[in-house]
Design a protein around this motif. Sequence first.
Motif, PDB file in Angstrom:
ATOM      1  N   LEU A 182      50.284  42.243  38.507  1.00 49.54           N
ATOM      2  CA  LEU A 182      49.437  43.196  37.796  1.00 49.54           C
ATOM      3  C   LEU A 182      50.005  44.616  37.863  1.00 49.54           C
ATOM      4  CD1 LEU A 182      45.875  41.946  38.838  1.00 49.54           C
ATOM      5  CD2 LEU A 182      47.114  41.507  36.712  1.00 49.54           C
ATOM      6  N   LEU A 183      50.597  44.969  39.003  1.00 50.47           N
ATOM      7  CA  LEU A 183      51.237  46.275  39.129  1.00 50.47           C
ATOM      8  C   LEU A 183      52.412  46.397  38.156  1.00 50.47           C
ATOM      9  CD1 LEU A 183      51.155  46.660  43.008  1.00 50.47           C
ATOM     10  CD2 LEU A 183      50.070  48.232  41.381  1.00 50.47           C
ATOM     11  N   ALA A 184      53.172  45.317  37.997  1.00 59.26           N
ATOM     12  CA  ALA A 184      54.294  45.326  37.059  1.00 59.26           C
ATOM     13  C   ALA A 184      53.791  45.488  35.627  1.00 59.26           C
ATOM     14  CB  ALA A 184      55.111  44.046  37.204  1.00 59.26           C
ATOM     15  N   ILE A 185      52.733  44.761  35.284  1.00 66.45           N
ATOM     16  CA  ILE A 185      52.161  44.884  33.939  1.00 66.45           C
ATOM     17  C   ILE A 185      51.617  46.284  33.732  1.00 66.45           C
ATOM     18  CG2 ILE A 185      50.343  44.056  32.397  1.00 66.45           C
ATOM     19  CD1 ILE A 185      50.603  41.320  33.771  1.00 66.45           C
ATOM     20  N   MET A 186      50.922  46.824  34.744  1.00 66.75           N
ATOM     21  CA  MET A 186      50.366  48.162  34.662  1.00 66.75           C
ATOM     22  C   MET A 186      51.444  49.211  34.426  1.00 66.75           C
ATOM     23  SD  MET A 186      50.088  51.112  36.743  1.00 66.75           S
ATOM     24  CE  MET A 186      50.423  50.441  38.368  1.00 66.75           C
ATOM     25  N   GLY A 187      52.527  49.153  35.234  1.00 67.73           N
ATOM     26  CA  GLY A 187      53.598  50.128  35.084  1.00 67.73           C
ATOM     27  C   GLY A 187      54.312  50.014  33.756  1.00 67.73           C
ATOM     28  N   SER A 188      54.564  48.792  33.318  1.00 70.68           N
ATOM     29  CA  SER A 188      55.246  48.574  32.035  1.00 70.68           C
ATOM     30  C   SER A 188      54.376  49.037  30.871  1.00 70.68           C
ATOM     31  CB  SER A 188      55.609  47.092  31.881  1.00 70.68           C
ATOM     32  OG  SER A 188      56.440  46.667  32.932  1.00 70.68           O
ATOM     33  N   ALA A 189      53.077  48.738  30.937  1.00 68.79           N
ATOM     34  CA  ALA A 189      52.164  49.166  29.873  1.00 68.79           C
ATOM     35  C   ALA A 189      52.084  50.682  29.810  1.00 68.79           C
ATOM     36  CB  ALA A 189      50.777  48.567  30.100  1.00 68.79           C
ATOM     37  N   GLY A 190      52.071  51.343  30.978  1.00 64.37           N
ATOM     38  CA  GLY A 190      52.021  52.793  31.002  1.00 64.37           C
ATOM     39  C   GLY A 190      53.267  53.417  30.383  1.00 64.37           C
ATOM     40  N   ALA A 191      54.443  52.892  30.738  1.00 64.37           N
ATOM     41  CA  ALA A 191      55.688  53.412  30.176  1.00 64.37           C
ATOM     42  C   ALA A 191      55.751  53.164  28.667  1.00 64.37           C
ATOM     43  CB  ALA A 191      56.881  52.765  30.871  1.00 64.37           C
ATOM     44  N   VAL A 205      42.652  49.872  32.828  1.00 58.17           N
ATOM     45  CA  VAL A 205      41.819  48.780  33.343  1.00 58.17           C
ATOM     46  C   VAL A 205      42.446  48.199  34.607  1.00 58.17           C
ATOM     47  CG1 VAL A 205      41.049  46.422  32.871  1.00 58.17           C
ATOM     48  CG2 VAL A 205      40.735  48.196  31.143  1.00 58.17           C
ATOM     49  N   LEU A 206      43.769  48.011  34.582  1.00 62.11           N
ATOM     50  CA  LEU A 206      44.444  47.470  35.764  1.00 62.11           C
ATOM     51  C   LEU A 206      44.415  48.457  36.930  1.00 62.11           C
ATOM     52  CD1 LEU A 206      47.497  45.665  34.118  1.00 62.11           C
ATOM     53  CD2 LEU A 206      45.466  44.635  35.138  1.00 62.11           C
ATOM     54  N   VAL A 207      44.520  49.758  36.633  1.00 61.69           N
ATOM     55  CA  VAL A 207      44.419  50.773  37.688  1.00 61.69           C
ATOM     56  C   VAL A 207      43.050  50.702  38.352  1.00 61.69           C
ATOM     57  CG1 VAL A 207      44.244  53.255  38.116  1.00 61.69           C
ATOM     58  CG2 VAL A 207      46.138  52.356  36.765  1.00 61.69           C
ATOM     59  N   LYS A 208      42.008  50.590  37.540  1.00 59.72           N
ATOM     60  CA  LYS A 208      40.649  50.530  38.100  1.00 59.72           C
ATOM     61  C   LYS A 208      40.452  49.256  38.919  1.00 59.72           C
ATOM     62  CE  LYS A 208      35.801  51.275  36.948  1.00 59.72           C
ATOM     63  NZ  LYS A 208      35.740  52.461  37.815  1.00 59.72           N
ATOM     64  N   TYR A 209      40.963  48.140  38.418  1.00 64.27           N
ATOM     65  CA  TYR A 209      40.829  46.873  39.143  1.00 64.27           C
ATOM     66  C   TYR A 209      41.615  46.914  40.453  1.00 64.27           C
ATOM     67  CZ  TYR A 209      41.386  41.950  40.313  1.00 64.27           C
ATOM     68  OH  TYR A 209      41.416  40.751  40.985  1.00 64.27           O
ATOM     69  N   LEU A 210      42.873  47.333  40.387  1.00 61.62           N
ATOM     70  CA  LEU A 210      43.706  47.388  41.589  1.00 61.62           C
ATOM     71  C   LEU A 210      43.208  48.440  42.568  1.00 61.62           C
ATOM     72  CD1 LEU A 210      47.151  47.134  39.774  1.00 61.62           C
ATOM     73  CD2 LEU A 210      46.214  45.429  41.352  1.00 61.62           C
ATOM     74  N   GLY A 211      42.574  49.501  42.036  1.00 61.21           N
ATOM     75  CA  GLY A 211      42.068  50.568  42.891  1.00 61.21           C
ATOM     76  C   GLY A 211      40.894  50.164  43.757  1.00 61.21           C
ATOM     77  N   GLN A 212      40.353  48.990  43.525  1.00 64.50           N
ATOM     78  CA  GLN A 212      39.286  48.503  44.396  1.00 64.50           C
ATOM     79  C   GLN A 212      39.808  48.158  45.788  1.00 64.50           C
ATOM     80  OE1 GLN A 212      37.480  45.228  42.291  1.00 64.50           O
ATOM     81  NE2 GLN A 212      36.860  46.484  40.549  1.00 64.50           N
TER      82      GLN A 212
END
Length: 311
Positions: free
Chosen positions: A224-233, A38-45
């Motif tokens: 959000l990038l930090a949350i995204m990366g941490s959630a992915g790991a 979800v964060l990837v899609k949001y940030l990818g805008q």
Amino acid sequence: MGAEDQTGLRARLENLPPNVQGALWLLLSAALFVVMAVLVKYLGQRLDAFQISFFRQLFQIIVILPFLIRAGGAEGGGIRTKVLPLQLLRGLVGSSAMICGFYAFAHLPLADAQALNFSRTLFLVPLAAIMLGEVIGRRRVIAALVGFGGVLLMLRPTGAVEPAALIAILGAVLVALATVLVKIASRYDQPITLMFYTGVGGLAVTSVPAYLVWLEPSWMELLLLAIMGSAGAASHNCFIRGYRIGEATVIAPFEYARLIFLAIAGVVIFGNVPTIWTLIGAAIIIGAALYIVRREAQSAKEKVAGRPETD
């Protein structure tokens, strides 16, 4: 929750049957994966897939750093590898797959992107035969062909192919290739070492392209990038734990919960309602993939028992 409550909860979880523990780990992995997607899609805008992938790999290294130190770093085996060229190749392939996946999430409905990503199991059939020398029975070949029919159904129901969908398929191929390389590399190195070189390879692959398309992230985007990366790991770690504890044939269906979670998130957050072609194609792909998983497990048992593999 206090320390005693956490200890009690951990003890109760450890007392559950292994397959139940494995299923719970996969469900947690799916939930964390949805947060990342979800964060990837949001940030990818606004941000490019290369830049998002760069931060994903950067924060993965940050997250696993304490575990690397505990493993002894370069001296104790956390970073030391017996197969450096293979690890670098695996990092290159894995990070390329991530870039494709992030691009697909940014430009396709979440459910569509994930359903196409699940076709990676189908590509494992020919790759395992070519690279690992595995004997592939007739039933698994037929299951893979049926699954590819589901992919085609999703790609061309109206005769028009979405470029992002083709990139999603390329990502699935690369994930399958990375999986084969993991099977080879895991014979020599421990899981934390594999995760480290995934991050290092990803940074090497994405740093220059990310620099070329760089947009200065706002403080909110950095968070959000930090949350995204941490959630992915964390999702990847839970995934490994699940399959380490449970039997693949029993817990594999729970992995596909991420498609349900992503479909719900796509509707609620982005207003993307899955089409009938997505639902039918995804059902065919998942059904074929689950059948292949069961056949692989059955073949492994037959080898252990000394019986010839049935097709």
